[in-house]
Design a protein around this motif. Structure first.
Motif, PDB file in Angstrom:
ATOM      1  N   PHE A  60     109.123  97.033   4.979  1.00 39.67           N
ATOM      2  CA  PHE A  60     108.428  95.830   5.022  1.00 39.67           C
ATOM      3  C   PHE A  60     107.225  96.107   4.519  1.00 39.67           C
ATOM      4  CE2 PHE A  60     111.522  94.743   8.442  1.00 39.67           C
ATOM      5  CZ  PHE A  60     111.995  93.629   7.730  1.00 39.67           C
ATOM      6  N   ILE A  61     106.707  95.521   3.371  1.00 40.08           N
ATOM      7  CA  ILE A  61     105.720  95.912   2.951  1.00 40.08           C
ATOM      8  C   ILE A  61     104.591  94.786   2.749  1.00 40.08           C
ATOM      9  CG2 ILE A  61     104.608  96.403   0.248  1.00 40.08           C
ATOM     10  CD1 ILE A  61     106.511  98.318   1.270  1.00 40.08           C
ATOM     11  N   ASP A  62     103.287  95.082   3.079  1.00 39.13           N
ATOM     12  CA  ASP A  62     102.552  94.000   3.391  1.00 39.13           C
ATOM     13  C   ASP A  62     102.095  93.360   1.865  1.00 39.13           C
ATOM     14  OD1 ASP A  62      99.341  92.971   3.254  1.00 39.13           O
ATOM     15  OD2 ASP A  62      99.560  93.404   5.358  1.00 39.13           O
ATOM     16  N   LYS A  63     102.128  92.293   1.521  1.00 34.43           N
ATOM     17  CA  LYS A  63     101.924  91.408   0.448  1.00 34.43           C
ATOM     18  C   LYS A  63     100.327  91.765  -0.153  1.00 34.43           C
ATOM     19  CE  LYS A  63     105.504  87.979   0.572  1.00 34.43           C
ATOM     20  NZ  LYS A  63     106.018  86.744   0.176  1.00 34.43           N
ATOM     21  N   GLU A  64      99.480  91.823   0.735  1.00 31.50           N
ATOM     22  CA  GLU A  64      98.209  91.878   0.312  1.00 31.50           C
ATOM     23  C   GLU A  64      97.556  93.268  -0.120  1.00 31.50           C
ATOM     24  OE1 GLU A  64      95.028  90.336   2.872  1.00 31.50           O
ATOM     25  OE2 GLU A  64      96.063  88.325   3.382  1.00 31.50           O
ATOM     26  N   THR A  65      98.324  94.472   0.830  1.00 30.98           N
ATOM     27  CA  THR A  65      97.672  95.549   0.482  1.00 30.98           C
ATOM     28  C   THR A  65      98.723  96.486  -0.236  1.00 30.98           C
ATOM     29  OG1 THR A  65      98.488  96.415   2.658  1.00 30.98           O
ATOM     30  CG2 THR A  65      96.331  95.573   2.805  1.00 30.98           C
ATOM     31  N   GLY A  66      99.844  96.059  -0.217  1.00 30.76           N
ATOM     32  CA  GLY A  66     100.945  96.834  -0.980  1.00 30.76           C
ATOM     33  C   GLY A  66     101.364  98.065  -0.096  1.00 30.76           C
ATOM     34  N   ALA A  68     103.316 100.063   3.135  1.00 27.07           N
ATOM     35  CA  ALA A  68     104.374  99.783   4.171  1.00 27.07           C
ATOM     36  C   ALA A  68     104.007  99.424   5.431  1.00 27.07           C
ATOM     37  CB  ALA A  68     105.350 100.967   4.072  1.00 27.07           C
ATOM     38  N   ILE A  69     104.185  98.454   6.260  1.00 25.76           N
ATOM     39  CA  ILE A  69     104.043  98.323   7.812  1.00 25.76           C
ATOM     40  C   ILE A  69     105.133  98.762   8.456  1.00 25.76           C
ATOM     41  CG2 ILE A  69     103.479  96.422   9.241  1.00 25.76           C
ATOM     42  CD1 ILE A  69     102.705  94.704   7.056  1.00 25.76           C
ATOM     43  N   VAL A  70     106.400  98.726   8.333  1.00 25.37           N
ATOM     44  CA  VAL A  70     107.454  99.110   8.904  1.00 25.37           C
ATOM     45  C   VAL A  70     108.427  99.892   8.082  1.00 25.37           C
ATOM     46  CG1 VAL A  70     109.145  98.524  10.638  1.00 25.37           C
ATOM     47  CG2 VAL A  70     107.214  97.445  10.650  1.00 25.37           C
ATOM     48  N   GLU A  71     108.625 101.139   8.147  1.00 25.50           N
ATOM     49  CA  GLU A  71     109.885 101.730   7.456  1.00 25.50           C
ATOM     50  C   GLU A  71     110.694 101.997   8.311  1.00 25.50           C
ATOM     51  OE1 GLU A  71     107.810 105.273   5.817  1.00 25.50           O
ATOM     52  OE2 GLU A  71     106.548 104.095   4.802  1.00 25.50           O
ATOM     53  N   PHE A  72     112.148 102.342   7.725  1.00 27.62           N
ATOM     54  CA  PHE A  72     113.599 102.556   8.500  1.00 27.62           C
ATOM     55  C   PHE A  72     114.175 103.505   7.768  1.00 27.62           C
ATOM     56  CE2 PHE A  72     112.672  97.752   8.514  1.00 27.62           C
ATOM     57  CZ  PHE A  72     113.063  97.481   9.842  1.00 27.62           C
ATOM     58  N   ASN A  73     114.539 104.327   8.732  1.00 22.25           N
ATOM     59  CA  ASN A  73     115.374 105.486   8.087  1.00 22.25           C
ATOM     60  C   ASN A  73     116.690 105.912   9.112  1.00 22.25           C
ATOM     61  OD1 ASN A  73     114.493 107.181  10.355  1.00 22.25           O
ATOM     62  ND2 ASN A  73     112.385 107.283   9.341  1.00 22.25           N
ATOM     63  N   LYS A  74     117.307 107.030   8.738  1.00 24.91           N
ATOM     64  CA  LYS A  74     118.649 107.161   9.434  1.00 24.91           C
ATOM     65  C   LYS A  74     118.287 107.355  11.210  1.00 24.91           C
ATOM     66  CE  LYS A  74     118.554 112.015   8.338  1.00 24.91           C
ATOM     67  NZ  LYS A  74     119.251 112.797   7.466  1.00 24.91           N
ATOM     68  N   GLU A  75     117.305 107.653  11.614  1.00 24.60           N
ATOM     69  CA  GLU A  75     116.876 107.806  12.866  1.00 24.60           C
ATOM     70  C   GLU A  75     117.028 106.427  13.452  1.00 24.60           C
ATOM     71  OE1 GLU A  75     114.666 109.501  10.646  1.00 24.60           O
ATOM     72  OE2 GLU A  75     116.055 111.437  10.922  1.00 24.60           O
TER      73      GLU A  75
END
Length: 77
Positions: A60-66, A68-75
């Protein structure tokens, strides 16, 4: 553009075949992936596997700052 077309486009851009995604998802056949495409029935886990396969990130990317707020990975699976 629907999710299925975006997934197909990402695979193409990254030089990956549908059969590679089918195997990465541990689906029994290409027909099973085709049903996901038809039904638009992709889960977050499927998208995390796609990101791993295509060497990209799901976030999920913050529209104002560009940033990443939350990242998802295989874990997260």
């Amino acid at each position: 553009m629907n999710i299925s077309n975006k997934i197909k486009g990402l695979l193409k851009l990254r030089g990956k075949k549908a059969i590679e995604y089918t195997k990465a998802l541990e689906l029994g056949s290409a027909a099973a992936l085709n049903m996901k495409y038809v039904r638009e029935s992709f889960k977050v886990q499927d998208l995390i596997v796609l990101a791993e396969l295509t060497e990209t990130e799901l976030a999920f990317i913050d529209k104002e700052t560009g940033k990443a707020i939350v990242e998802f990975n295989k874990e997260d699976i």
